[in-house]
Scaffold this active site. Sequence first.
Site, PDB file in Angstrom:
ATOM      1  N   SER A 122       0.845  -1.191   0.000  1.00 36.77           N
ATOM      2  CA  SER A 122       0.000   0.000   0.000  1.00 36.77           C
ATOM      3  C   SER A 122       0.882   1.244   0.000  1.00 36.77           C
ATOM      4  CB  SER A 122      -0.874   0.018   1.244  1.00 36.77           C
ATOM      5  OG  SER A 122      -1.503   1.272   1.386  1.00 36.77           O
ATOM      6  N   CYS A 178      -3.732   7.153  -4.166  1.00 34.67           N
ATOM      7  CA  CYS A 178      -3.477   5.707  -4.197  1.00 34.67           C
ATOM      8  C   CYS A 178      -2.141   5.394  -4.863  1.00 34.67           C
ATOM      9  CB  CYS A 178      -4.596   4.932  -4.865  1.00 34.67           C
ATOM     10  SG  CYS A 178      -4.451   3.153  -4.606  1.00 34.67           S
TER      11      CYS A 178
HETATM   12  O1  HY3 Z   1      -2.059   4.211  -1.647  1.00 30.97           O
HETATM   13  C1  HY3 Z   1      -2.350   3.015  -1.688  1.00 30.97           C
HETATM   14  O2  HY3 Z   1      -1.769   2.178  -2.372  1.00 30.97           O
HETATM   15  C2  HY3 Z   1      -3.423   2.555  -0.714  1.00 30.97           C
HETATM   16  N1  HY3 Z   1      -4.382   3.554  -0.306  1.00 30.97           N
HETATM   17  C3  HY3 Z   1      -5.493   2.756   0.323  1.00 30.97           C
HETATM   18  C4  HY3 Z   1      -5.567   1.525  -0.529  1.00 30.97           C
HETATM   19  C5  HY3 Z   1      -4.167   1.298  -1.076  1.00 30.97           C
HETATM   20  O3  HY3 Z   1      -3.577   0.235  -0.366  1.00 30.97           O
END
Ligand code: HY3
Length: 347
Positions: A91, A253
């Site tokens: 993540s 993300c």
């Molecule tokens: O930035 C990301 O990769 C994360 N944000 C929440 C879900 C993903 O894991």
Amino acid sequence: MRLTKTVKMIEAHAEGEVGRIVTGGDFHVPGDTMLSKMNYINDQDDSLRRFLVFEPRGYAQMSTNLLFPPTRPDADVAFIILQGDKAHAMSGSNSICLTTVVLETGIIEMKEPTTILHLDTPAGLVKATAQCKSGKCERVSLDMNPSFATDLDVKIDVDGIGQVIVDIAFGGVFYGLIDVAQFNMDIVPNNARQLVEIGTKVHRTINRDLVIKHPEIDGLEGLSYTMFTGFNSDGEMQGATILPPGRIDRSPCGTGNSARLAVMYARGQIEVGEKRTARSIINSYFDVEITGLKSIGGVSAILPRISGRGWVFGKHEIGIDPNDPYLEGYSVSDCWGDAFDLMSNVD
Ligand SMILES: O=C(O)[C@H]1NCC[C@@H]1O
């Protein structure tokens, strides 16, 4: 107060996406690697995740991260991301939260102006470069996992919607990328519930109809998320990742944009070294770029770099009264969306 099973957390967010970091508590997750620990949670014993993520101790609009000592000599710290459906392999926003928390709390010594950490994740090693000043971790750049597109312009038939064209790509976890222009909608907060409902149906259809496996890492399979992709009125990239069991990532993300960069590179829409701004549904942003290329199990992959800011906003301790009947929590679809197992084929 008669709290047992207490767990300490530091609360942080990265560009608006909450990532709680579990920094202490009486729990053990078997496994010699972060991938085996993740698979233990998903396949053997989900109770710790439910205890932490579901109500009354958790809430839908956040991620929770388990902090571990590294399982490999070239890493400084390890973690696993817990979401509303299962544990996930990597993540971006949570890596930024983790780096910000371990440096600003002193779990790992902060060096100014730059601290470099290597994060041990189920998807592999991620280098985090933190710009630090006067005790503040000001910005974190992540050299993300090698990312690649597996299928472009896949036509799927989604119940109640019809044909949707998706790209399948890996950015640390697998994504179904959906050009939002297919639905004549903008990526704005007022459209969030509609985007969640469409993205969730597309997610289930892809997991029902397609076999998705990482070419090198056994056990990394199946779609983690769908992500709507588009551009804002300034022509900047904009995305909305749909998180199980039914909400939108408040950050741009990191893993989703890594997957998107891989698709853009495969389509000749970006070159190595080009920098872009990637916006979220709340208009927060990551800087994104491709720094190089690599072959992964015979698949040509890009090396994405994602950078963003994180902020600590709280300290948290939770536990449970021995008489509390909700040891494994509960979720209701008013806040959690259609709480279900996204790996199921249930329509
Ligand atoms: O930035 C990301 O990769 C994360 N944000 C929440 C879900 C993903 O894991």
